[in-house]
Design an enzyme around this catalytic site. Structure first.
Site, mmCIF file in Angstrom:
data_model
loop_
_atom_site.group_PDB
_atom_site.id
_atom_site.type_symbol
_atom_site.label_atom_id
_atom_site.label_comp_id
_atom_site.label_asym_id
_atom_site.label_seq_id
_atom_site.Cartn_x
_atom_site.Cartn_y
_atom_site.Cartn_z
ATOM 1 N N ASP A 171 5.041 -5.443 -1.044
ATOM 2 C CA ASP A 171 5.649 -5.746 -2.329
ATOM 3 C C ASP A 171 6.943 -4.926 -2.419
ATOM 4 O OD1 ASP A 171 5.880 -6.587 -5.065
ATOM 5 O OD2 ASP A 171 5.021 -4.670 -5.673
ATOM 6 N N ASP B 265 9.037 -3.936 -5.856
ATOM 7 C CA ASP B 265 9.046 -3.008 -6.991
ATOM 8 C C ASP B 265 7.725 -2.252 -7.085
ATOM 9 O OD1 ASP B 265 11.555 -3.963 -8.901
ATOM 10 O OD2 ASP B 265 10.691 -5.591 -7.731
#
Length: 219
Positions: A11, A13
């Protein structure tokens, strides 16, 4: 028999990138121009993995189905786009982890629900060189749907059995588990899901990026 992963997927953020300061600043800017006091950073930080939906919900109590949400979301995203590299940084240990992954001869990539208009400039700004990038608007579906992970693996001709996916939200773990990829929950992230990380059904919970380098998969 075990071996290190050949593909490390992440991922963005809250996992690789600490973007919360700029996301929170965008939300507080909107509050200030409306005559409201800015909210404490920690109040907004935990919603950062949910982007505009999370930040606007925390800052104004507004939901995507509410009247006026679309206009506020556009205002938020336009401001954020102008300031998204003001204070964002890679989390401590992430640059070294990525260097070590590349030194092993493995590949790494990014699968995020953030849209491409933000993702690619941030990748360039932070001088990252992922083998594959799947953004929130690359496909018609996004996490927790497992299809973005499957799409990423197919794009680089990799197998689920030789990959991991790491993220800081339950939807990341749901997507990885749905794609039959070894799932890793990162505790240095925003952890905005209401369920405790221990209840996400992750294959592994890690506390710092260096632990990811120690993962071994069963062949």
């Amino acid at each position: 028999m075990t071996e290190h992963p050949k593909v490390y997927l992440f991922d963005l953020d809250g996992t690789l990138l600490d973007s919360a300061p700029d996301l929170a600043a965008a939300a507080n800017h909107m509050r200030v121009v409306r005559g409201l006091e800015p909210l404490p950073f920690e109040t907004l930080r935990k919603t950062a993995s949910s982007g505009a939906r999370g930040l606007l919900g925390a800052a104004f109590g507004i939901r995507p189905e509410d009247a006026g949400y679309a206009e506020m979301a556009k205002e938020f995203l336009d401001y954020y786009e102008e300031h998204m590299a003001d204070h964002s940084r890679l989390f401590d240990g992430v640059p070294e982890m990525l260097q070590d992954i590349e030194a092993q001869g493995a590949r790494w990539g990014i699968i995020t629900n953030k849209h491409a208009r933000f993702v690619h400039p941030l990748i360039k700004f932070h001088m990252l060189e992922p083998a594959v990038v799947v953004c929130g608007d690359t496909l018609k579906v996004s996490k927790p749907n497992p299809e973005p992970i499957r799409f990423a693996l197919k794009s680089i001709n990799a197998k689920a059995s030789e990959a991991i996916y790491a993220g800081d939200d339950k939807r990341d773990i749901d997507a990885a588990n749905g794609a039959d990829v070894f799932s890793v929950a990162v505790q240095w992230g925003y952890l905005g899901s209401p369920q405790p990380v221990q209840d996400w059904c992750a294959d592994l919970i890690v506390h710092n990026p260096s632990e990811i380098l120690g993962i071994e998969l069963t062949k």
